[in-house]
Design a protein around this motif. Structure first.
Motif, short mmCIF file in Angstrom:
data_model
loop_
_atom_site.label_atom_id
_atom_site.label_comp_id
_atom_site.label_asym_id
_atom_site.label_seq_id
_atom_site.Cartn_x
_atom_site.Cartn_y
_atom_site.Cartn_z
N SER A 37 0.84 -1.20 0.00
CA SER A 37 0.00 0.00 0.00
C SER A 37 0.87 1.25 0.00
CB SER A 37 -0.95 -0.02 1.21
OG SER A 37 -1.77 1.11 1.17
N CYS A 38 1.41 1.64 1.16
CA CYS A 38 2.10 2.94 1.25
C CYS A 38 3.43 2.97 0.50
CB CYS A 38 2.33 3.32 2.71
SG CYS A 38 3.61 2.33 3.53
N ARG A 39 4.10 1.86 0.46
CA ARG A 39 5.43 1.74 -0.16
C ARG A 39 6.50 2.61 0.50
NH1 ARG A 39 4.64 -0.11 -6.06
NH2 ARG A 39 2.46 -0.63 -6.03
N GLY A 41 7.09 2.19 4.16
CA GLY A 41 7.47 1.62 5.45
C GLY A 41 6.65 2.06 6.64
N CYS A 43 2.70 1.71 6.73
CA CYS A 43 1.37 1.11 6.92
C CYS A 43 1.41 -0.35 7.34
CB CYS A 43 0.54 1.26 5.64
SG CYS A 43 1.01 0.08 4.33
N ARG A 44 2.48 -1.04 7.09
CA ARG A 44 2.69 -2.45 7.45
C ARG A 44 1.85 -3.43 6.62
NH1 ARG A 44 4.69 -3.06 13.02
NH2 ARG A 44 3.41 -4.91 13.15
N CYS A 46 2.57 -4.69 3.87
CA CYS A 46 3.45 -5.66 3.21
C CYS A 46 4.20 -6.57 4.17
CB CYS A 46 4.47 -4.90 2.35
SG CYS A 46 5.61 -3.91 3.33
N CYS A 77 8.46 -3.52 1.18
CA CYS A 77 8.37 -2.34 0.30
C CYS A 77 9.61 -1.48 0.41
CB CYS A 77 7.11 -1.54 0.59
SG CYS A 77 7.10 -0.70 2.19
S1 FES Z 1 3.43 -1.15 1.98
FE1 FES Z 1 3.21 0.07 3.73
S2 FES Z 1 4.81 -0.63 5.02
FE2 FES Z 1 5.14 -1.69 3.18
#
Ligand code: FES
Length: 90
Positions: A37-39, A41, A43-44, A46, A77
């Motif tokens: 999602s956030c790419r 680091g 939102c968690r 991934c 990510c």
């Molecule tokens: S996509 Fe959000 S922490 Fe990796």
């Protein structure tokens, strides 16, 4: 620059990444689906567990506690490989 193998536990396909490429980017290039999602680091989405290998982060404190990092959790990510890596879903 050395390249490392990036594999998801239980899958035959594997990706390749140098130490500047995120695990997620390597998996994507290899056609391996991984939630993201956030790419960056935070939102968690991934989150993964590192079964083998080592990773590094460009940011000092990715969205993981020190305990989680010790337990082998990583954020593909933004995690970049320092060795051949095997991960599984967190
Ligand atoms: S996509 Fe959000 S922490 Fe990796």
């Amino acid at each position: 620059m050395p390249t490392f193998r990036i594999r998801v536990d239980g899958q035959v396909t594997e990706g390749e990444a140098d130490s500047e490429t995120s695990l997620f980017a390597a998996l994507s290039r290899a056609g391996i689906a991984w939630p993201v999602s956030c790419r960056n680091g935070t939102c968690r989405t991934c989150i993964a567990r590192l079964l083998q290998g080592r990773v590094r982060y460009d940011i000092a404190w990715p969205g993981l506690s020190a305990e989680e990092k010790e337990e082998g959790y990583c954020l593909p990510c933004i995690a970049r490989p320092l060795a051949d890596v095997v991960i599984t879903r967190g």
